[in-house]
Design a protein around this motif. Structure first.
Motif, short mmCIF file in Angstrom:
data_model
loop_
_atom_site.label_atom_id
_atom_site.label_comp_id
_atom_site.label_asym_id
_atom_site.label_seq_id
_atom_site.Cartn_x
_atom_site.Cartn_y
_atom_site.Cartn_z
N GLN A 122 -16.31 100.35 128.93
CA GLN A 122 -14.78 99.69 128.88
C GLN A 122 -13.94 100.09 130.70
O GLN A 122 -13.93 99.48 131.31
CB GLN A 122 -13.28 99.75 128.60
CG GLN A 122 -13.21 99.86 127.05
CD GLN A 122 -13.31 97.96 127.02
OE1 GLN A 122 -12.71 97.65 127.27
NE2 GLN A 122 -14.22 98.21 125.79
N VAL A 125 -13.67 96.80 132.71
CA VAL A 125 -12.02 96.45 133.42
C VAL A 125 -11.51 97.55 134.20
O VAL A 125 -10.90 96.64 134.99
CB VAL A 125 -11.00 96.75 132.00
CG1 VAL A 125 -10.18 96.32 132.05
CG2 VAL A 125 -12.24 96.02 130.43
N ASP A 148 -1.09 93.10 134.79
CA ASP A 148 -2.36 93.23 133.98
C ASP A 148 -3.10 94.27 134.05
O ASP A 148 -3.66 94.37 132.68
CB ASP A 148 -3.00 92.31 135.02
CG ASP A 148 -3.28 91.08 134.84
OD1 ASP A 148 -1.83 90.74 134.29
OD2 ASP A 148 -3.22 90.03 135.89
N GLU A 151 -1.64 95.54 130.86
CA GLU A 151 -1.84 95.31 129.65
C GLU A 151 -2.92 95.71 129.04
O GLU A 151 -3.69 95.68 128.34
CB GLU A 151 -1.38 93.01 129.73
CG GLU A 151 -0.48 92.76 129.99
CD GLU A 151 0.08 93.14 128.04
OE1 GLU A 151 -0.36 92.39 127.47
OE2 GLU A 151 1.39 93.00 128.10
N SER A 152 -4.29 95.99 130.53
CA SER A 152 -5.65 95.55 129.72
C SER A 152 -5.16 97.48 128.88
O SER A 152 -6.27 97.67 128.28
CB SER A 152 -6.35 96.45 131.42
OG SER A 152 -6.51 95.05 131.68
N PHE A 154 -3.26 98.67 127.85
CA PHE A 154 -2.30 98.97 125.99
C PHE A 154 -3.26 97.95 125.42
O PHE A 154 -3.36 98.86 123.88
CB PHE A 154 -1.31 97.73 126.09
CG PHE A 154 0.00 97.62 127.11
CD1 PHE A 154 0.17 98.96 126.81
CD2 PHE A 154 0.88 96.95 127.34
CE1 PHE A 154 1.34 99.42 128.08
CE2 PHE A 154 1.53 97.58 128.71
CZ PHE A 154 2.34 99.07 128.51
N GLU A 155 -4.27 97.48 125.50
CA GLU A 155 -5.09 96.83 124.52
C GLU A 155 -6.65 98.31 124.07
O GLU A 155 -6.76 98.29 123.16
CB GLU A 155 -6.72 96.02 125.26
CG GLU A 155 -5.70 94.54 125.65
CD GLU A 155 -6.36 93.37 126.64
OE1 GLU A 155 -7.69 93.80 126.12
OE2 GLU A 155 -5.96 92.44 126.68
N LEU A 156 -6.09 99.23 124.82
CA LEU A 156 -7.16 100.16 124.85
C LEU A 156 -5.71 101.56 124.25
O LEU A 156 -6.83 102.86 122.61
CB LEU A 156 -8.05 100.85 125.58
CG LEU A 156 -8.32 99.95 126.29
CD1 LEU A 156 -9.18 100.19 127.89
CD2 LEU A 156 -10.14 99.31 125.97
N GLU A 158 -2.21 102.35 122.28
CA GLU A 158 -0.91 101.91 121.78
C GLU A 158 0.04 103.20 122.58
O GLU A 158 0.13 104.57 122.61
CB GLU A 158 -1.23 102.89 120.71
CG GLU A 158 -1.67 101.29 119.29
CD GLU A 158 -1.38 101.63 117.90
OE1 GLU A 158 -0.90 102.09 117.68
OE2 GLU A 158 -2.35 100.65 117.29
N GLU A 163 5.24 99.62 126.11
CA GLU A 163 4.59 98.40 126.62
C GLU A 163 5.87 97.07 126.31
O GLU A 163 5.92 96.43 126.82
CB GLU A 163 3.58 97.83 124.90
CG GLU A 163 3.68 96.63 125.41
CD GLU A 163 1.93 96.56 123.72
OE1 GLU A 163 1.32 95.09 123.62
OE2 GLU A 163 2.26 97.56 123.13
N HIS A 167 7.29 94.54 128.96
CA HIS A 167 7.07 93.23 128.95
C HIS A 167 8.74 92.83 129.04
O HIS A 167 9.12 91.88 129.97
CB HIS A 167 7.06 92.98 127.05
CG HIS A 167 5.64 93.27 126.97
ND1 HIS A 167 5.45 93.05 125.59
CD2 HIS A 167 4.59 92.91 128.09
CE1 HIS A 167 3.80 93.34 125.43
NE2 HIS A 167 3.41 93.06 126.85
#
Length: 227
Positions: A122, A125, A148, A151-152, A154-156, A158, A163, A167
């Motif tokens: 990763q 990224v 972004d 979000e990058s 958060f995908e990896l 928790e 988050e 948002h």
């Protein structure tokens, strides 16, 4: 009046107990029939029905009728929670700038996790985020990058609270539609330098340096917010 107050307290206590039962089980699992839940809580059927309405409103309970019916646990819709949180903040005159500051204060944990645990697969990224910094020219670009960037991660990793707040911050920004909110709070070059140092530390997988840079960026944000 005292009797009514006692009844309200019983409903609240029953809702608390029922909420605990729901959260202790997987979403979608049956909690029981009306009579079974009443027996479990040790209260009357009417009290259970009133408590159930509270949890239905919270998105934690669904009621199914007919064969196999009863009370079933659920989980709130994330978008609904975000909208409610954003509305609450707007009602209390908390804007994008304050939400951004709070988000940055919570960043340190996920930044350190990224430097410590980011898979080598990763790293690209992070490299792409670093490259994007050179093309950022205004507050709009900064805000998109901030979104972004998180979000990058958060995908990896928790981090539900961060988050949610991230948002909500974007919802507040969209509602206010004023790039000057960010520009007035954050000097562009300082922001770019701070974010670059953090991303470089993550890319090098240097947790100690990432922690140092994350806290330095946080101090800068606090300085901007009080200037």
């Amino acid at each position: 009046m005292e009797k009514k107050s006692s009844g309200n307290r019983l409903v609240t206590e029953s809702a608390d107990h029922l909420r605990d039962l729901i959260l202790a089980r997987p979403a979608g699992e049956q909690i029981g029939s009306l009579s079974e839940v009443a027996a479990e809580l040790g209260v009357g059927i009417v009290t259970v029905q009133q408590a159930a309405r509270i949890l239905e409103h919270e998105g934690l309970l669904s009621v199914k009728r007919g064969p196999g019916g009863g009370y079933y646990g659920a989980r709130p819709d994330h978008e609904a929670i975000e909208r409610a949180f954003a509305t609450y903040m707007r009602v209390h005159n908390i804007g994008y700038r304050e939400a951004f500051e709070l988000t940055v204060l919570l960043d340190c944990d996920i930044i350190c996790a990224a430097a410590r645990e980011l898979p080598k697969t990763q790293l690209g990224v992070i490299s792409r985020l670093i490259e994007r910094l050179d093309n950022i020219e205004n507050a709009e670009d900064c805000i998109r990058f901030e979104n972004d960037f998180r979000e990058s991660l958060f995908e990896l990793f928790e981090r539900p609270l961060l988050e949610l707040l991230s948002h909500v911050a974007m919802q507040l920004y969209t509602a206010q539609s004023d790039p000057a909110i960010f520009a007035q709070a954050v000097p562009l070059q300082e922001w770019k330098q701070g974010r670059r140092r953090i991303l470089d530390a993550i890319h090098c997988r240097d947790e100690e340096l990432a922690n140092f840079e994350a806290h330095r960026f946080r101090r800068m944000v606090l300085r901007w917010s009080t200037a």
